[in-house]
Design a protein around this motif. Structure first.
Motif, PDB file in Angstrom:
ATOM      1  N   GLU A  36      61.030  21.364  72.118  1.00  0.00           N
ATOM      2  CA  GLU A  36      60.154  21.461  73.289  1.00  0.00           C
ATOM      3  C   GLU A  36      60.966  21.424  74.576  1.00  0.00           C
ATOM      4  OE1 GLU A  36      59.512  19.558  70.730  1.00  0.00           O
ATOM      5  OE2 GLU A  36      57.449  19.884  70.068  1.00  0.00           O
ATOM      6  N   LYS A  86      61.566  24.422  77.397  1.00  0.00           N
ATOM      7  CA  LYS A  86      61.361  24.223  78.837  1.00  0.00           C
ATOM      8  C   LYS A  86      62.603  24.666  79.597  1.00  0.00           C
ATOM      9  CE  LYS A  86      61.082  20.020  80.995  1.00  0.00           C
ATOM     10  NZ  LYS A  86      60.501  18.729  81.448  1.00  0.00           N
ATOM     11  N   TYR A 127      51.475  27.996  81.058  1.00  0.00           N
ATOM     12  CA  TYR A 127      52.601  27.058  81.115  1.00  0.00           C
ATOM     13  C   TYR A 127      53.769  27.675  81.871  1.00  0.00           C
ATOM     14  CZ  TYR A 127      56.406  23.954  79.927  1.00  0.00           C
ATOM     15  OH  TYR A 127      57.473  23.108  80.022  1.00  0.00           O
ATOM     16  N   TRP A 153      58.956  24.581  89.409  1.00  0.00           N
ATOM     17  CA  TRP A 153      60.408  24.484  89.547  1.00  0.00           C
ATOM     18  C   TRP A 153      60.835  24.648  91.002  1.00  0.00           C
ATOM     19  CZ3 TRP A 153      64.167  22.157  87.635  1.00  0.00           C
ATOM     20  CH2 TRP A 153      65.496  22.572  87.798  1.00  0.00           C
ATOM     21  N   ALA A 193      60.116  21.324  92.486  1.00  0.00           N
ATOM     22  CA  ALA A 193      61.052  20.317  91.958  1.00  0.00           C
ATOM     23  C   ALA A 193      62.444  20.501  92.550  1.00  0.00           C
ATOM     24  CB  ALA A 193      61.099  20.416  90.426  1.00  0.00           C
ATOM     25  N   ALA A 237      64.434  17.829  94.696  1.00  0.00           N
ATOM     26  CA  ALA A 237      65.776  17.398  94.295  1.00  0.00           C
ATOM     27  C   ALA A 237      66.741  17.561  95.461  1.00  0.00           C
ATOM     28  CB  ALA A 237      66.263  18.208  93.094  1.00  0.00           C
ATOM     29  N   ALA A 254      70.302  15.287  90.206  1.00  0.00           N
ATOM     30  CA  ALA A 254      69.026  15.683  90.818  1.00  0.00           C
ATOM     31  C   ALA A 254      68.382  16.833  90.051  1.00  0.00           C
ATOM     32  CB  ALA A 254      69.253  16.075  92.278  1.00  0.00           C
ATOM     33  N   LEU A 255      69.213  17.783  89.593  1.00  0.00           N
ATOM     34  CA  LEU A 255      68.676  18.907  88.822  1.00  0.00           C
ATOM     35  C   LEU A 255      68.070  18.432  87.510  1.00  0.00           C
ATOM     36  CD1 LEU A 255      71.021  22.027  88.826  1.00  0.00           C
ATOM     37  CD2 LEU A 255      68.723  21.823  89.724  1.00  0.00           C
ATOM     38  N   ARG A 256      68.797  17.529  86.845  1.00  0.00           N
ATOM     39  CA  ARG A 256      68.269  17.023  85.574  1.00  0.00           C
ATOM     40  C   ARG A 256      66.980  16.243  85.790  1.00  0.00           C
ATOM     41  NH1 ARG A 256      73.809  16.856  84.451  1.00  0.00           N
ATOM     42  NH2 ARG A 256      74.066  14.761  85.275  1.00  0.00           N
ATOM     43  N   ALA A 278      64.858  16.757  88.264  1.00  0.00           N
ATOM     44  CA  ALA A 278      63.833  17.755  88.587  1.00  0.00           C
ATOM     45  C   ALA A 278      63.331  18.424  87.313  1.00  0.00           C
ATOM     46  CB  ALA A 278      64.406  18.795  89.542  1.00  0.00           C
ATOM     47  N   PHE A 279      64.273  18.697  86.435  1.00  0.00           N
ATOM     48  CA  PHE A 279      63.924  19.335  85.162  1.00  0.00           C
ATOM     49  C   PHE A 279      63.019  18.423  84.330  1.00  0.00           C
ATOM     50  CE2 PHE A 279      65.131  20.123  80.682  1.00  0.00           C
ATOM     51  CZ  PHE A 279      64.562  21.373  80.559  1.00  0.00           C
ATOM     52  N   SER A 280      63.377  17.126  84.298  1.00  0.00           N
ATOM     53  CA  SER A 280      62.556  16.168  83.542  1.00  0.00           C
ATOM     54  C   SER A 280      61.154  16.061  84.114  1.00  0.00           C
ATOM     55  CB  SER A 280      63.195  14.776  83.562  1.00  0.00           C
ATOM     56  OG  SER A 280      64.468  14.813  83.015  1.00  0.00           O
ATOM     57  N   ALA A 281      61.043  16.214  85.438  1.00  0.00           N
ATOM     58  CA  ALA A 281      59.751  16.032  86.092  1.00  0.00           C
ATOM     59  C   ALA A 281      58.796  17.199  85.817  1.00  0.00           C
ATOM     60  CB  ALA A 281      59.951  15.862  87.598  1.00  0.00           C
ATOM     61  N   LEU A 282      59.323  18.319  85.358  1.00  0.00           N
ATOM     62  CA  LEU A 282      58.431  19.441  85.043  1.00  0.00           C
ATOM     63  C   LEU A 282      57.562  19.076  83.841  1.00  0.00           C
ATOM     64  CD1 LEU A 282      60.754  22.581  85.304  1.00  0.00           C
ATOM     65  CD2 LEU A 282      58.935  21.907  86.863  1.00  0.00           C
ATOM     66  N   PRO A 283      56.363  19.653  83.793  1.00  0.00           N
ATOM     67  CA  PRO A 283      55.498  19.338  82.651  1.00  0.00           C
ATOM     68  C   PRO A 283      56.150  19.750  81.330  1.00  0.00           C
ATOM     69  CG  PRO A 283      54.652  21.206  83.909  1.00  0.00           C
ATOM     70  CD  PRO A 283      55.744  20.595  84.731  1.00  0.00           C
ATOM     71  N   ALA A 284      55.888  18.993  80.285  1.00  0.00           N
ATOM     72  CA  ALA A 284      56.510  19.256  78.990  1.00  0.00           C
ATOM     73  C   ALA A 284      55.898  20.479  78.333  1.00  0.00           C
ATOM     74  CB  ALA A 284      56.352  18.039  78.084  1.00  0.00           C
ATOM     75  N   PHE A 285      56.730  21.177  77.594  1.00  0.00           N
ATOM     76  CA  PHE A 285      56.246  22.302  76.799  1.00  0.00           C
ATOM     77  C   PHE A 285      55.674  21.756  75.499  1.00  0.00           C
ATOM     78  CE2 PHE A 285      56.833  25.620  73.617  1.00  0.00           C
ATOM     79  CZ  PHE A 285      56.300  26.721  74.262  1.00  0.00           C
TER      80      PHE A 285
END
Lengths: 253, 253
Positions: A171, A175, A219, A227, A230, A234, B230-232, B234-241
Motif C-alpha cells: 500500500e 502511494k 484516490y 501532494w 503537502a 513541508a 520534510a518530504l517523508r 509530507a508523504f506520510s501525511a497523504l491518505p493511505a492507499f
C-alpha cells in the motif's frame, strides 16, 4: 515518451507503467506497456517497455511466439529455468528487432530504440529485476539500487530517492509510485493516465494483483491535489533563510 | 551540465546559478556562471550561462569589450536603452560566437551551443527576464511563466511549480531555490555547490545583494537534510492507499 518503474521490496516487486504513446504532440494514443508471462506455480514474469512502439510490440509478439498457431506455441520465456536466462532472451530479441529495422535501408526520422524492465521469479530462484538496454545487455537491481525507472525518469526521481524503504508495505509503495507518477505527469505531456500496475508477492510464483488507475480515480486525484498542499506545508516547515545583510533595503537616491 | 534559475517576484528578481563545469566526469572545475553589468542609478543587468564554457566565456568577454583597452571600453550593454535591445544584443553575440566555431572547419565532439538567462532593469523600464537560445532568439517571462531554468532543469522543477508564489519574500524565494538546487545536486553529479546568487530589488537600478552559498554552508546543509525528512513527513501525511482486494494474501498451494 513513457514512464515505468519496477521496485524491489522485501515482500515482492511492484510494477507500474503509464499508457500514453505519442508520435509528435498531435498524435497520442493509449497502449498497454506492461506484459505478463505466467505459469501458475512455476513463474511470474512481467515486462514493461519504453521507446519505439513498433519495436516493443514486435519484441513482445516474438516472445509470445505469435508467428506460430496458438496450439503450437511454447514460448521459451515460459520454459527457461532462470531469470538470468530470460533476461538474455529478452535482450537478444530486443537487439535483433532493432537491428533488423536499422539495417533495412529505409532511414527513419525517429530512432528504433527501446528499453525494457523485466522482473519476476522462477521456481527455485529469487525474485529479480533487470533493466535491459537497446544493445541487449542488462543490469540487475540490488539492495543499493533497488528500483529502476525507464522513460521520463527525472521529475519523479527525487521522491523515490527520499521515501523508498525496502520494508514498506505494498500500500505504501503504491502511494509512493502514484506520487512519483503524478510529478511526472504534471511536468511532461507525453506521460499520462491510466496507469497499469502489478503487485508480485515473493514466492507466490503466480500473477499477483493487477489493476489500472484511471484518470478519474478518486484516490489518484486526492494524491495529486494533496501532494501539492503537502509539499507546500513541508516547504513552510523548513527553517527560514535569513540574510546576513538586509536584501530588501529601501532604495537610496 | 549546469543549473541556473531566474525568478520574477513582485518585489524583484532572484538569480541563482551553480558553479560546476565538466568535460567528462573526470574533468570538473569551478567556474562562475553569473555576470553583472551595472550602472549605478541607471541599470542592473545579470546574465547566467549554461552550455559550452568556451562559448559562454567568449560571449561575456565580447559584451565586456575585452578586445579594447580598459579606458576605451564603453560596452553597448551598458548604453542600450531597453532590456529588449539588450536581449537582442546578447542573442546576436551568442549566435555569432557559436557560428564562428561551427564554421571553423574543425569538428568537435562536443557541441558549441549555449543558453543564457538575462534579467534586470533599465531606467524608465520595468524589470524583465529573458531566456536566450543558441540561435539568438529569445522568450520573455510573464505572469503565467514567471521563472526560467536552464541546464539540468527537471529534478528541481516540481517543487518550483508547486511552491512558487509571486508575493513571496526574498528569504522565502532563497529557501525555495535552495531546495530546488538541492534536489538537482542530489541527482546530477554535474551540478554542484558553491551557488552564486543575486537579489535584485525592483526600481533600485543598482546591483542588489550578491553572495555565494559554499558547500559547508550550515543553512544549506540544514535545508538539504531537513528536506528529506520534510518530504517523508509530507508523504506520510497523504491518505493511505487501500486495495479493493487483498494484494498480500498468503500463498496458496
Amino acid at each position: 515518451m513513457t514512464y515505468c518503474v519496477g521496485m524491489m521490496l522485501n515482500r515482492g516487486i511492484l510494477f507500474m507503467s503509464d499508457t500514453r504513446t505519442n508520435s509528435g504532440v498531435d498524435n497520442i494514443s493509449i497502449f498497454r506497456k506492461m506484459f505478463h508471462f505466467d505459469v501458475e506455480g512455476d513463474r511470474s514474469i512481467t515486462l514493461m517497455t519504453a521507446g519505439n512502439l513498433a519495436t516493443t510490440q514486435a519484441v513482445i509478439s516474438i516472445l509470445q511466439e505469435r508467428g506460430k498457431s496458438p496450439e503450437e506455441r511454447a514460448p521459451d520465456i515460459e520454459r527457461l529455468t532462470s531469470m538470468f536466462q530470460v533476461a538474455q532472451l529478452v535482450g537478444q530479441t530486443l537487439r535483433e528487432v532493432i537491428s533488423t529495422h536499422d539495417d533495412n535501408g529505409q532511414k527513419a526520422s525517429a530512432a528504433f530504440g527501446a528499453t525494457i524492465l523485466l522482473g519476476g521469479q522462477i521456481k527455485d530462484g529469487e525474485p529479480r529485476l533487470f533493466l535491459i538496454y537497446p544493445e541487449g545487455n542488462f543490469i540487475e537491481a540490488s539492495t543499493d539500487t533497488p528500483f529502476f525507472q525507464i522513460g521520463e525518469t527525472k521529475y519523479g526521481r527525487p521522491i523515490l530517492i527520499r521515501a523508498y524503504d525496502p520494508d514498506m508495505s505494498f500500500e505504501e509503495a503504491m502511494k509512493l509510485l502514484l506520487v512519483s507518477f503524478d510529478s511526472t505527469i504534471k511536468a511532461n505531456l507525453s506521460v499520462a493516465l491510466p496507469l497499469d500496475y502489478h503487485i508480485y508477492r515473493s514466492d507466490t510464483l503466480s500473477r499477483g494483483l493487477i489493476g489500472r488507475v484511471e484518470a478519474d480515480d478518486p484516490y489518484f486525484q486526492e494524491i495529486s491535489s494533496g501532494w501539492g498542499v503537502a509539499l507546500r506545508d513541508a516547504f513552510s516547515a523548513l527553517p527560514a533563510f535569513t540574510f546576513s545583510t538586509d536584501p530588501d533595503p529601501e532604495p537610496t537616491a
